[in-house]
Scaffold this motif. Structure first.
Motif, mmCIF file in Angstrom:
data_model
loop_
_atom_site.group_PDB
_atom_site.id
_atom_site.type_symbol
_atom_site.label_atom_id
_atom_site.label_comp_id
_atom_site.label_asym_id
_atom_site.label_seq_id
_atom_site.Cartn_x
_atom_site.Cartn_y
_atom_site.Cartn_z
ATOM 1 N N SER A 1 18.731 -10.394 26.580
ATOM 2 C CA SER A 1 18.552 -9.181 27.380
ATOM 3 C C SER A 1 19.627 -9.098 28.449
ATOM 4 C CB SER A 1 17.169 -9.160 28.044
ATOM 5 O OG SER A 1 17.128 -10.053 29.135
ATOM 6 N N MET A 2 19.857 -7.892 28.946
ATOM 7 C CA MET A 2 20.864 -7.685 29.981
ATOM 8 C C MET A 2 20.527 -8.428 31.267
ATOM 9 S SD MET A 2 21.921 -3.647 29.564
ATOM 10 C CE MET A 2 22.864 -3.655 31.092
ATOM 11 N N GLU A 3 19.241 -8.683 31.488
ATOM 12 C CA GLU A 3 18.824 -9.380 32.707
ATOM 13 C C GLU A 3 19.080 -10.880 32.649
ATOM 14 O OE1 GLU A 3 15.507 -6.201 31.977
ATOM 15 O OE2 GLU A 3 16.788 -7.518 30.770
ATOM 16 N N ALA A 4 19.469 -11.377 31.464
ATOM 17 C CA ALA A 4 19.666 -12.819 31.290
ATOM 18 C C ALA A 4 21.018 -13.241 31.856
ATOM 19 C CB ALA A 4 19.549 -13.192 29.814
ATOM 20 N N LEU A 5 21.070 -13.359 33.169
ATOM 21 C CA LEU A 5 22.270 -13.775 33.889
ATOM 22 C C LEU A 5 22.088 -15.207 34.377
ATOM 23 C CD1 LEU A 5 22.677 -10.499 35.982
ATOM 24 C CD2 LEU A 5 23.942 -11.134 33.910
ATOM 25 N N PRO A 6 23.174 -15.933 34.611
ATOM 26 C CA PRO A 6 23.049 -17.335 35.034
ATOM 27 C C PRO A 6 22.156 -17.536 36.247
ATOM 28 C CG PRO A 6 25.322 -16.834 34.457
ATOM 29 C CD PRO A 6 24.583 -15.534 34.420
ATOM 30 N N GLU A 7 22.153 -16.558 37.137
ATOM 31 C CA GLU A 7 21.355 -16.688 38.363
ATOM 32 C C GLU A 7 19.931 -16.168 38.214
ATOM 33 O OE1 GLU A 7 23.690 -12.765 38.687
ATOM 34 O OE2 GLU A 7 23.986 -14.788 37.878
ATOM 35 N N ALA A 8 19.530 -15.765 37.003
ATOM 36 C CA ALA A 8 18.214 -15.166 36.783
ATOM 37 C C ALA A 8 17.093 -16.120 37.181
ATOM 38 C CB ALA A 8 18.058 -14.754 35.326
ATOM 39 N N THR A 9 16.087 -15.582 37.836
ATOM 40 C CA THR A 9 14.900 -16.370 38.201
ATOM 41 C C THR A 9 13.626 -15.795 37.596
ATOM 42 O OG1 THR A 9 14.642 -15.104 40.263
ATOM 43 C CG2 THR A 9 15.920 -17.152 40.377
ATOM 44 N N ARG A 10 13.641 -14.535 37.183
ATOM 45 C CA ARG A 10 12.450 -13.930 36.596
ATOM 46 C C ARG A 10 12.132 -14.589 35.256
ATOM 47 N NH1 ARG A 10 11.008 -9.598 39.684
ATOM 48 N NH2 ARG A 10 12.649 -8.647 40.943
ATOM 49 N N THR A 11 10.871 -14.588 34.891
ATOM 50 C CA THR A 11 10.377 -15.428 33.807
ATOM 51 C C THR A 11 11.119 -15.244 32.484
ATOM 52 O OG1 THR A 11 8.175 -15.377 34.808
ATOM 53 C CG2 THR A 11 8.318 -16.086 32.517
ATOM 54 N N ILE A 12 11.129 -14.028 31.949
ATOM 55 C CA ILE A 12 11.728 -13.810 30.635
ATOM 56 C C ILE A 12 13.250 -13.952 30.669
ATOM 57 C CG2 ILE A 12 12.083 -12.096 28.805
ATOM 58 C CD1 ILE A 12 9.185 -11.188 29.273
ATOM 59 N N PRO A 13 13.946 -13.344 31.630
ATOM 60 C CA PRO A 13 15.402 -13.559 31.682
ATOM 61 C C PRO A 13 15.779 -15.030 31.809
ATOM 62 C CG PRO A 13 14.816 -11.675 33.016
ATOM 63 C CD PRO A 13 13.529 -12.321 32.611
ATOM 64 N N ARG A 14 15.034 -15.784 32.641
ATOM 65 C CA ARG A 14 15.346 -17.202 32.801
ATOM 66 C C ARG A 14 15.168 -17.955 31.481
ATOM 67 N NH1 ARG A 14 18.783 -19.395 35.466
ATOM 68 N NH2 ARG A 14 19.162 -20.736 33.685
ATOM 69 N N MET A 15 14.128 -17.589 30.744
ATOM 70 C CA MET A 15 13.874 -18.217 29.454
ATOM 71 C C MET A 15 15.016 -17.915 28.482
ATOM 72 S SD MET A 15 10.358 -17.967 27.252
ATOM 73 C CE MET A 15 10.435 -16.169 27.256
ATOM 74 N N HIS A 16 15.501 -16.670 28.496
ATOM 75 C CA HIS A 16 16.635 -16.318 27.644
ATOM 76 C C HIS A 16 17.874 -17.125 28.024
ATOM 77 C CE1 HIS A 16 15.002 -13.213 25.136
ATOM 78 N NE2 HIS A 16 14.706 -12.398 26.131
ATOM 79 N N VAL A 17 18.128 -17.270 29.309
ATOM 80 C CA VAL A 17 19.299 -18.033 29.752
ATOM 81 C C VAL A 17 19.208 -19.474 29.254
ATOM 82 C CG1 VAL A 17 20.513 -18.969 31.764
ATOM 83 C CG2 VAL A 17 19.752 -16.589 31.772
ATOM 84 N N ASP A 18 18.051 -20.081 29.415
ATOM 85 C CA ASP A 18 17.870 -21.466 28.980
ATOM 86 C C ASP A 18 18.054 -21.600 27.467
ATOM 87 O OD1 ASP A 18 17.393 -22.156 31.596
ATOM 88 O OD2 ASP A 18 15.203 -22.229 31.380
ATOM 89 N N SER A 19 17.571 -20.615 26.721
ATOM 90 C CA SER A 19 17.739 -20.622 25.267
ATOM 91 C C SER A 19 19.214 -20.433 24.895
ATOM 92 C CB SER A 19 16.893 -19.525 24.628
ATOM 93 O OG SER A 19 17.048 -19.519 23.222
ATOM 94 N N GLU A 20 19.882 -19.511 25.570
ATOM 95 C CA GLU A 20 21.308 -19.297 25.322
ATOM 96 C C GLU A 20 22.094 -20.579 25.567
ATOM 97 O OE1 GLU A 20 22.917 -16.067 27.546
ATOM 98 O OE2 GLU A 20 21.418 -14.618 26.877
ATOM 99 N N TYR B 1 21.065 -23.601 25.385
ATOM 100 C CA TYR B 1 20.748 -24.585 24.338
ATOM 101 C C TYR B 1 21.549 -24.288 23.070
ATOM 102 C CZ TYR B 1 17.859 -27.963 21.816
ATOM 103 O OH TYR B 1 17.427 -29.053 21.103
ATOM 104 N N ILE B 2 21.654 -23.015 22.732
ATOM 105 C CA ILE B 2 22.431 -22.614 21.551
ATOM 106 C C ILE B 2 23.898 -22.980 21.742
ATOM 107 C CG2 ILE B 2 23.250 -20.644 20.192
ATOM 108 C CD1 ILE B 2 20.523 -19.301 20.836
ATOM 109 N N LYS B 3 24.439 -22.670 22.907
ATOM 110 C CA LYS B 3 25.856 -22.951 23.168
ATOM 111 C C LYS B 3 26.154 -24.443 23.129
ATOM 112 C CE LYS B 3 26.348 -18.797 26.003
ATOM 113 N NZ LYS B 3 26.493 -18.259 27.385
ATOM 114 N N GLU B 4 25.203 -25.241 23.587
ATOM 115 C CA GLU B 4 25.398 -26.695 23.612
ATOM 116 C C GLU B 4 25.204 -27.332 22.242
ATOM 117 O OE1 GLU B 4 22.569 -27.866 26.539
ATOM 118 O OE2 GLU B 4 23.698 -26.976 28.208
ATOM 119 N N SER B 5 24.658 -26.571 21.291
ATOM 120 C CA SER B 5 24.352 -27.114 19.961
ATOM 121 C C SER B 5 25.588 -27.300 19.093
ATOM 122 C CB SER B 5 23.379 -26.187 19.228
ATOM 123 O OG SER B 5 24.044 -24.993 18.810
#
Length: 285
Positions: free
Chosen positions: A101-120, A122-126
């Motif tokens: 989502s567009m809200e998934a920024l590195p500084e995101a703290t809201r629940t869903i955007p933060r979850m997307h950032v963490d997932s992103e 993980y994918i990049k580190e894979s």
């Protein structure tokens, strides 16, 4: 071969339809056996089962070179997406496309955007090649306002003067299908929006113009809106997460447009006026 998840949901089904229209072979991992025909009628291969089933997931990913990771928002979403990524690495998948989502920024703290950032992350580190698809508010979210528009001439949301360049999920599906079927999209973040940045007062004006009658936007206090929404969204985590996103819109978190959709597809995104015209059966008696 392409594997898609979420293929019987609103956005995922549009991806499947667009892949079919592009004559791109695909298979879909779906939970509901009664929806198998939705996939097979498009020429896709349906794999019935849950993404939680590690053995089935491994089987689904066999022979796959690209995969779409599109899961519904839930408390388990991050762990399931990590499990999917691990399985994709094991199956030697080359490229994972994730619905973010567009809200998934590195500084995101809201629940869903933060979850997307963490997932992103993980994918990049894979070590997998990746593409992050980042849309914003869906025009289809306005379909739920059909009854109040018809009966009261009003739209009720808690967005105050917040703006968003909302997008038709049919366009999102086409965009994702293009990314999956073409080359050259590796390791890219794609923010995609509709053509206009609109407040919800302006959204009401668009409805007024198309429907030929006055439609008003009524701003509902967030707490009151949450109480109403709780009648339909009974999972407390999901309810809080949705309200979290709505607060972001109200605070102006989605206040820009991009040309990314047109740049990649060569066509303009659907306008809100066109969307309303195509859904008059929802908004007019």
């Amino acid at each position: 071969m392409i594997l898609i998840t979420g293929a019987t949901g609103k956005t995922g089904y549009e991806v499947a339809k667009s892949l079919a229209e592009l004559s791109i072979p695909f298979k879909a991992l779906i939970r509901n056996e009664t929806k198998e025909s939705q996939i097979t009628e498009l020429g896709g291969q349906a794999i019935i089962g849950s993404i939680e089933d590690k053995e089935l997931l491994n089987q689904a990913l066999e022979g796959t070179n690209k995969a779409l990771l599109l899961l519904p928002n839930s408390e388990q979403q991050l762990s399931l997406e990590k499990q999917f990524v691990d399985a994709a690495v094991k199956a030697e998948v080359k490229h994972v496309v994730k619905m973010s989502s567009m809200e998934a920024l590195p500084e995101a703290t809201r629940t869903i955007p933060r979850m997307h950032v963490d997932s992103e992350d993980y994918i990049k580190e894979s070590g997998l090649s990746w593409t992050m698809i980042k849309p914003n508010f869906f025009m289809q979210n306005l379909l739920g306002s059909g009854k109040t528009i018809k009966e009261q001439g009003k739209i009720f949301f808690p967005f105050e003067n917040g703006t968003t360049a909302m997008m038709d999920v049919r366009d999102i599906g086409l965009f994702i299908a293009k990314v999956l079927s073409d080359e050259g999209h590796e390791n890219q973040n794609y923010e995609i929006t509709g053509p206009e940045l609109l407040s919800f007062h302006q959204v009401a004006e668009k409805f007024s113009l198309v429907l030929g009658k006055k439609i008003n936007y009524i701003n509902v206090p967030m707490d009151a809106y949450k109480t109403t929404l709780s009648q339909f969204v009974t999972n407390e985590w999901h309810l809080d997460a949705v309200i979290d996103l709505f607060e972001d819109i109200a605070e102006g978190g989605l206040d820009y447009t991009t040309t990314t959709f047109t740049d990649l597809t060569g066509k303009p995104p659907c306008s809100l006026e066109k969307f309303i015209e195509e859904h008059l059966f929802v908004y007019k008696d």
